[in-house]
Design a protein around this motif. Structure first.
Motif, PDB file in Angstrom:
ATOM      1  N   LEU A 138    -120.212  15.193 -71.242  1.00  0.00           N
ATOM      2  CA  LEU A 138    -119.658  16.141 -72.219  1.00  0.00           C
ATOM      3  C   LEU A 138    -118.989  17.324 -71.529  1.00  0.00           C
ATOM      4  O   LEU A 138    -117.932  17.805 -71.956  1.00  0.00           O
ATOM      5  N   TYR A 139    -119.583  17.759 -70.427  1.00  0.00           N
ATOM      6  CA  TYR A 139    -119.008  18.900 -69.698  1.00  0.00           C
ATOM      7  C   TYR A 139    -117.680  18.532 -69.047  1.00  0.00           C
ATOM      8  O   TYR A 139    -116.698  19.276 -69.154  1.00  0.00           O
ATOM      9  N   THR A 140    -117.643  17.394 -68.356  1.00  0.00           N
ATOM     10  CA  THR A 140    -116.396  17.014 -67.674  1.00  0.00           C
ATOM     11  C   THR A 140    -115.288  16.692 -68.669  1.00  0.00           C
ATOM     12  O   THR A 140    -114.108  16.830 -68.341  1.00  0.00           O
ATOM     13  N   ARG A 141    -115.659  16.260 -69.872  1.00  0.00           N
ATOM     14  CA  ARG A 141    -114.662  15.992 -70.912  1.00  0.00           C
ATOM     15  C   ARG A 141    -114.332  17.233 -71.742  1.00  0.00           C
ATOM     16  O   ARG A 141    -113.612  17.148 -72.731  1.00  0.00           O
ATOM     17  N   LYS A 142    -114.859  18.371 -71.309  1.00  0.00           N
ATOM     18  CA  LYS A 142    -114.596  19.660 -71.965  1.00  0.00           C
ATOM     19  C   LYS A 142    -115.010  19.648 -73.440  1.00  0.00           C
ATOM     20  O   LYS A 142    -114.339  20.226 -74.301  1.00  0.00           O
ATOM     21  N   LEU A 143    -116.159  19.010 -73.685  1.00  0.00           N
ATOM     22  CA  LEU A 143    -116.693  18.948 -75.036  1.00  0.00           C
ATOM     23  C   LEU A 143    -117.887  19.874 -75.219  1.00  0.00           C
ATOM     24  O   LEU A 143    -118.510  19.878 -76.283  1.00  0.00           O
ATOM     25  N   LEU A 144    -118.221  20.643 -74.172  1.00  0.00           N
ATOM     26  CA  LEU A 144    -119.255  21.679 -74.263  1.00  0.00           C
ATOM     27  C   LEU A 144    -118.611  23.041 -74.058  1.00  0.00           C
ATOM     28  O   LEU A 144    -117.709  23.200 -73.230  1.00  0.00           O
ATOM     29  N   ASP A 145    -119.073  24.011 -74.809  1.00  0.00           N
ATOM     30  CA  ASP A 145    -118.508  25.355 -74.677  1.00  0.00           C
ATOM     31  C   ASP A 145    -118.909  26.007 -73.362  1.00  0.00           C
ATOM     32  O   ASP A 145    -118.134  26.758 -72.767  1.00  0.00           O
ATOM     33  N   ASN A 146    -120.128  25.714 -72.900  1.00  0.00           N
ATOM     34  CA  ASN A 146    -120.629  26.343 -71.680  1.00  0.00           C
ATOM     35  C   ASN A 146    -121.253  25.299 -70.752  1.00  0.00           C
ATOM     36  O   ASN A 146    -121.742  24.257 -71.207  1.00  0.00           O
ATOM     37  N   TYR A 147    -121.244  25.584 -69.471  1.00  0.00           N
ATOM     38  CA  TYR A 147    -121.845  24.699 -68.489  1.00  0.00           C
ATOM     39  C   TYR A 147    -123.368  24.802 -68.588  1.00  0.00           C
ATOM     40  O   TYR A 147    -123.940  25.887 -68.431  1.00  0.00           O
ATOM     41  N   PRO A 148    -124.066  23.668 -68.833  1.00  0.00           N
ATOM     42  CA  PRO A 148    -125.525  23.718 -69.051  1.00  0.00           C
ATOM     43  C   PRO A 148    -126.290  23.776 -67.729  1.00  0.00           C
ATOM     44  O   PRO A 148    -127.093  22.872 -67.408  1.00  0.00           O
ATOM     45  N   LYS A 149    -126.104  24.817 -66.983  1.00  0.00           N
ATOM     46  CA  LYS A 149    -126.648  24.912 -65.638  1.00  0.00           C
ATOM     47  C   LYS A 149    -128.166  24.823 -65.613  1.00  0.00           C
ATOM     48  O   LYS A 149    -128.752  24.081 -64.804  1.00  0.00           O
ATOM     49  N   GLN A 150    -128.835  25.579 -66.493  1.00  0.00           N
ATOM     50  CA  GLN A 150    -130.292  25.630 -66.457  1.00  0.00           C
ATOM     51  C   GLN A 150    -130.906  24.252 -66.745  1.00  0.00           C
ATOM     52  O   GLN A 150    -131.827  23.807 -66.058  1.00  0.00           O
ATOM     53  N   LEU A 151    -130.348  23.564 -67.742  1.00  0.00           N
ATOM     54  CA  LEU A 151    -130.859  22.248 -68.108  1.00  0.00           C
ATOM     55  C   LEU A 151    -130.659  21.259 -66.960  1.00  0.00           C
ATOM     56  O   LEU A 151    -131.573  20.504 -66.600  1.00  0.00           O
ATOM     57  N   LEU A 152    -129.483  21.271 -66.349  1.00  0.00           N
ATOM     58  CA  LEU A 152    -129.181  20.332 -65.277  1.00  0.00           C
ATOM     59  C   LEU A 152    -130.031  20.606 -64.036  1.00  0.00           C
ATOM     60  O   LEU A 152    -130.457  19.670 -63.345  1.00  0.00           O
TER      61      LEU A 152
END
Length: 797
Positions: free
Chosen positions: A647-661
Motif C-alpha cells: 500500500l505504501y509503495t503504491r501510494k495508497l497510504l497517507d503516511n509511512y507506517p514506520k512504527q508498525l513496520l
C-alpha cells in the motif's frame, strides 16, 4: 564349416548387475545361428566370472584393458558373421529380435545398416519408435538410431573401413552412422520393437551427458561441413560485395532450408516494386542440397553464404551491417507482397522519425502439399503483439493482439513486433546494438521491441503495409530448447527490471531445472559480452521498465475492459463491506480486506470508506502489538507487513507506517528461519523473503547481519529443493540477486501476481462468495482493480 549368420557383439564394463539377464535374453533367441562376441573392457567387478559361468559354445569372451573405443573396434574386426548385431550389457533382446532383423536384411539387400524401435525399462517407461530411411539431414537434427538395436551388413562395414572414433567418445555411435552415410551406406529404421532399453542414472549416457551433448554438437558441425563443402568452396572465392545504389531501403532475408520459397519471396518483391529496393539474401548454411544460387540469379540480389551457422539473429545483424541504404526491412523467406507502395510508405515514416521500429501488417497464409498458397481466412485480424507475462509461460511470452487500439488510423503503437516484416533505420539499429547476444533462433522480436521502448523509441504497426506470411506446421530446422530459454533469459536480463528478470528466471527454473541450468551455462559462456552490453544499454535507456510494462498490460486488460467490469467491482466492494472478517491475516482476514478498500477507493474516488479503513488499520496494529499472530505469510505478520509495504509503495497510504513496520521487523528477526519449511510459500520461508525484499526496496530497515546470512542460506535451500513452489523460487532468486548486486533503485513495484498465481474462481451466485483473497471474491478480481489503479496512476507511453 558354413559362415555364421550373425555376430552379436557386446562390449561390457562393470556390468555384473545386469549382464546375466542380458545374456539370457540373447541365448534364448528364436534365431540361433549366431556367435556372441563379448569384449570385457577391463571390468573391476565380477562381470567376467558371470559370463564364464555360461557353458555355451557361441560365447567368446575377450578380456581387454580399459579402452572402450578400442574394444568396440576389436569386436567389429573379429566379427565373422554375415551380419553384425550390436547390443549392450544392460539391455534385453526380445526373443525374435535376430529373426526379425535377419529376415528384413535378407529381403532388402540395398540396406546396409538397420535400426529398430525399443521399449524403455528401468527409470523410464514408454517406447522409442523409429521408422523409415535415415538420411544425413536426419542426423543433423539428432541421433535417430537406437545403438543397441542396430544390425549391420558386415561386408559393407568392412569395405567402407568404418571404425568408432576416439575423438567422439560418448557419442561414437552417432559419428559412426554419419560416416556410414557419407560413405554411401544405406541406413534404415523399422518400427518393430526388438529390445528393452534400460535407462538408469548409472549408465554412461547419464554420467557423461554433458560431454555427450558437446560431442553431438561437434558431430553436427562435422556433418554440416560435409554437406555444405560445395557452397563453402564457392564462398571462399566469392567475397561479399554489396553494390551501392540510389535506393533508400534494403530488404534483408536470412534463411535456412527454405528451398523454392526464397526465390518465390524475392520474385514477389521484384514483381511489386521492381528494382526500387536492394535485396540481400543470407544463406545460413542450408543443408537441404537445394541450388539457391541458380534459383536467385535472375533477381538482382546480393547472395551471402554463412560458412558457419550464425542463426537468424546474427544473420539479421550481418545483413544490416552489409546494407548500404539508410533503412532496411527484415523478412522471413516465405513472404508475399501485394502492391508497390510499401517501400515509399516505410521510408517516409522512417525519414520522419528514425527512432522507431515498424511492424508491417501480417496476412496469414498457408501452403498446401501442391504448393498452392492461400489466405488463411479462419485466422482473425491482428494488430501487432504484446507480452502476456503469464506465470505458466516462459517470459517474454509474445502473443498476437486482436484488439485494434486506434481504429481509423494507419499507424498505431504496439508492445511487440511480430510477423517477420520489420523496418528500421540502420543508424538506430546500430545504436541499440541490434540483436547482439542472442543465440541461433528465438526472441528476436522481444529483444528488439523491448530495447526500442526502453531507449525511448516506439514500436509502430503500419496497418496499410500488408505482407503475406506463410505459417508452416513444421519448421525446416531443429530448435534447441536450452538455446531458446537462454535467449528468453537474456532478453529479461537486458531489458526488464531486476524483479521481473528474477521472476523470468524462476519460471524457467520451475518448469525444468535441468534445462534452466543448461541455459544459464550458455549465458555464463558469454558473461563478459553480456555484462558489457547491459552496461551500455542502461546508459541509453530513458524509459523505465514499469512504463513499458503498462503498454503490454493495457493490451491485455485496457480501460475499456475495466469499464465493462466496473459493476462487478462495485458489487464485490459492497459484499466485502457487508461481510467483515473476524481474522486478521492477509489471505482470509481484515488485512486482505483493507488492501481491497484502499485499491477500490483509489480507483472509484469514493470517500465513504475512510472510517472502515481506519477501523481495520487499528485492528491490525493492535494485533501486531499484542504479538498474538503467527509469522507466516498467509495468516501472520509476514503477509501483513507485505500488504502494508504494498500500500505504501503504491501510494495508497497517507503516511509511512514506520512504527508498525519496525515492530514487524523485530518479530520477524526473532524467528529461527533455518527451521522453517522451504517448499510452500504461504507457510514457508518464501513468505518472509517476500516481506524482507519489499522492506529493503525502500532502503530503510536495519537488519541484524546474522539474520541476512540466514536468509541467504534459506534461499539456497529453496533452490536446492525440487518441490519448492514458484513464488518461493522467485523470492529466493530475487533475494540472492539483491545480496550480490544490490537492489535497483525505484524499479520494484510489488504485485499480487508474484504469489497469487492461479485465477481465483468467482461463482455466479453471490451466496457462494467468500470475502477473502484466498479462494474468495477479492482474489478473483484484485488483479483487475490493481491494473485499473496502475492505468490511472501511470501515464501510458
Amino acid at each position: 564349416m558354413s559362415q555364421v549368420a550373425i555376430s552379436v557383439v557386446m562390449p561390457v564394463y562393470n556390468a555384473a548387475e545386469f549382464v546375466a539377464e542380458c545374456l539370457d535374453s540373447i541365448l534364448c533367441q528364436t534365431f540361433d545361428n549366431f556367435e556372441l562376441l563379448i569384449a570385457d573392457d577391463g571390468s573391476t567387478d565380477n562381470t567376467c566370472d558371470i559370463i564364464s559361468s555360461y557353458n555355451d559354445k557361441r560365447i567368446k569372451l575377450f578380456k581387454r584393458e580399459h579402452n572402450y573405443i578400442d574394444s568396440c573396434n576389436f569386436l567389429l574386426e573379429n566379427a565373422h558373421g554375415k551380419y553384425i548385431a550390436r547390443t549392450d550389457a544392460d539391455d534385453l533382446m526380445l526373443p525374435n529380435r535376430l529373426a526379425i532383423q535377419f529376415k528384413f536384411m535378407e529381403e532388402h539387400p540395398n540396406i546396409d545398416i538397420l535400426g529398430a524401435s525399443a521399449q524403455l525399462i528401468g527409470e523410464q517407461n514408454g517406447n522409442i519408435v523409429r521408422h523409415g530411411e535415415v538420411t544425413i539431414e536426419d542426423l543433423i537434427q539428432n541421433n535417430c538410431i537406437v545403438n543397441p538395436t542396430t544390425f549391420m551388413r558386415n561386408g559393407r562395414v568392412k569395405s567402407a573401413s568404418l571404425k568408432y572414433e576416439q575423438d567422439y567418445i560418448y557419442a561414437e555411435d552417432y559419428m559412426f552412422w554419419a560416416r556410414a552415410i557419407m560413405k554411401g551406406l544405406q541406413v534404415f529404421n523399422i518400427n518393430d520393437i526388438v529390445l528393452q532399453y534400460r535407462v538408469s542414472s548409472s549408465q554412461v549416457s547419464s554420467i557423461h551427458s554433458m560431454v555427450q551433448n558437446e560431442q553431438s554438437k561437434k558431430i553436427k558441425k562435422e556433418i554440416l561441413r560435409w554437406l555444405t563443402q560445395k557452397e563453402v568452396s564457392w564462398a571462399d572465392i566469392h567475397p561479399v560485395t554489396i553494390p551501392k545504389t540510389n535506393n533508400r531501403l534494403t530488404v534483408i532475408i536470412p534463411f535456412l532450408n527454405e528451398k523454392d520459397e526464397v526465390a518465390l519471396t524475392v520474385k514477389s518483391i521484384r514483381d511489386t516494386v521492381g528494382d526500387s529496393v536492394d535485396i540481400i539474401v543470407i544463406n545460413d548454411q542450408s543443408y537441404d542440397q537445394y541450388d539457391y544460387r541458380t534459383d536467385l540469379r535472375d533477381y538482382s540480389v546480393s547472395y551471402v553464404y554463412n560458412k558457419e551457422r550464425l542463426g537468424v539473429a546474427k544473420s539479421r545483424d550481418l545483413g544490416v551491417s552489409l546494407c548500404t541504404t539508410p533503412y532496411f526491412l527484415l523478412l522471413d523467406a516465405h513472404m508475399r507482397f501485394y502492391d508497390g507502395n510499401w517501400p515509399k510508405r516505410l521510408v517516409s515514416l522512417l525519414e520522419t522519425d528514425d527512432r522507431i521500429l515498424l511492424c508491417c501488417q501480417s496476412r496469414f497464409l498457408s501452403k498446401d502439399d501442391y504448393g498452392v498458397v492461400r489466405h488463411s481466412k479462419e485466422c482473425p485480424d491482428v494488430f501487432g503483439a504484446y507480452s502476456t507475462f503469464c506465470s505458466n509461460k516462459y517470459w517474454p511470452d509474445i502473443e498476437w493482439n486482436q484488439k485494434e487500439l486506434q481504429a481509423g488510423y494507419d499507424v498505431e503503437p504496439i508492445g511487440n513486433v511480430l510477423g517477420a516484416g520489420y523496418a528500421a533505420s540502420k543508424r538506430y539499429w546500430i545504436y541499440i546494438r541490434g540483436l547482439q547476444g542472442l543465440r541461433k533462433y528465438g526472441c528476436d522480436e522481444a529483444l528488439m521491441s523491448f530495447k526500442v521502448w526502453r531507449e525511448g523509441g516506439r514500436c509502430l504497426l503500419v496497418k496499410d503495409v500488408v505482407i503475406g506470411h506463410i505459417y508452416r506446421k513444421v519448421s525446416p530446422f531443429k530448435h534447441y530448447m536450452a538455446e531458446e530459454i537462454s535467449n528468453n533469459l537474456l532478453v529479461s536480463y537486458l531489458t526488464f527490471s531486476q524483479s521481473f528478470y528474477c521472476f523470468a528466471a524462476a519460471i524457467a527454473w520451475h518448469k525444468d531445472r535441468n534445462l534452466y541450468a543448461e541455459s544459464m551455462k550458455l549465458l555464463q559462456a558469454n558473461k563478459q559480452e553480456i555484462e558489457t552490453l547491459k552496461t551500455y544499454l542502461k546508459s541509453i535507456y530513458t524509459r523505465p521498465f514499469e512504463s513499458v510494462l503498462q503498454i503490454h498490460i493495457s493490451r491485455l486488460l485496457g480501460n475499456d475492459e475495466i469499464n465493462k467490469q466496473s459493476s462487478l467491482l462495485h458489487q464485490v466492494n459492497g459484499f466485502i463491506q457487508n461481510n467483515p472478517s473476524k481474522k486478521v491475516g492477509l489471505f482470509e482476514g481484515v488485512t486482505g480486506q483493507l488492501v481491497w478498500f484502499c485499491l477500490y477507493k483509489n480507483w472509484s474516488g469514493t470517500q465513504d470508506l475512510e472510517d472502515t479503513i481506519q477501523y481495520y488499520w487499528t485492528d491490525i496494529c493492535d494485533a501486531i502489538k499484542k504479538r498474538s499472530l503467527s509469522w507466516n505469510f498467509s495468516e501472520g505478520i509476514a503477509g501483513i507487513g507485505w500488504a502494508c509495504m504494498y500500500l505504501y509503495t503504491r501510494k495508497l497510504l497517507d503516511n509511512y507506517p514506520k512504527q508498525l513496520l519496525c515492530e514487524i521487523d523485530q518479530q520477524i528477526q526473532e524467528i529461527n528461519i533455518r527451521k522453517i519449511s522451504v517448499s510452500y510459500f504461504a507457510s514457508g520461508a518464501g513468505g518472509i523473503l517476500a516481506y524482507v525484499i519489499l522492506r529493503n526496496s525502500t532502503g530503510q530497515p536495519i537488519w541484524d547481519p546474522s539474520f541476512l546470512d540466514d536468509l541467504s542460506i534459506v534461499s539456497k535451500r529453496i533452490l536446492e529443493d525440487s518441490s519448492s513452489d514458484l513464488p518461493s523460487v522467485f523470492y529466493a532468486m530475487f533475494y540472492l540477486d539483491t545480496q550480490k548486486n544490490g537492489m535497483e533503485k525505484n524499479t520494484y513495484y510489488p504485485r499480487f501476481s508474484e504469489w497469487l498465481l492461479t485465477n481465483q474462481h468467482l461463482p455466479k451466485n453471490i451466496k457462494y462468495w467468500r470475502p477473502t483473497i484466498f479462494n474468495g471474491c477479492i482474489g478473483a478480481v484484485i488483479g483487475l482493480i490493481d491494473v485499473a489503479c496502475n492505468n490511472k496512476n501511470i501515464k501510458d507511453v
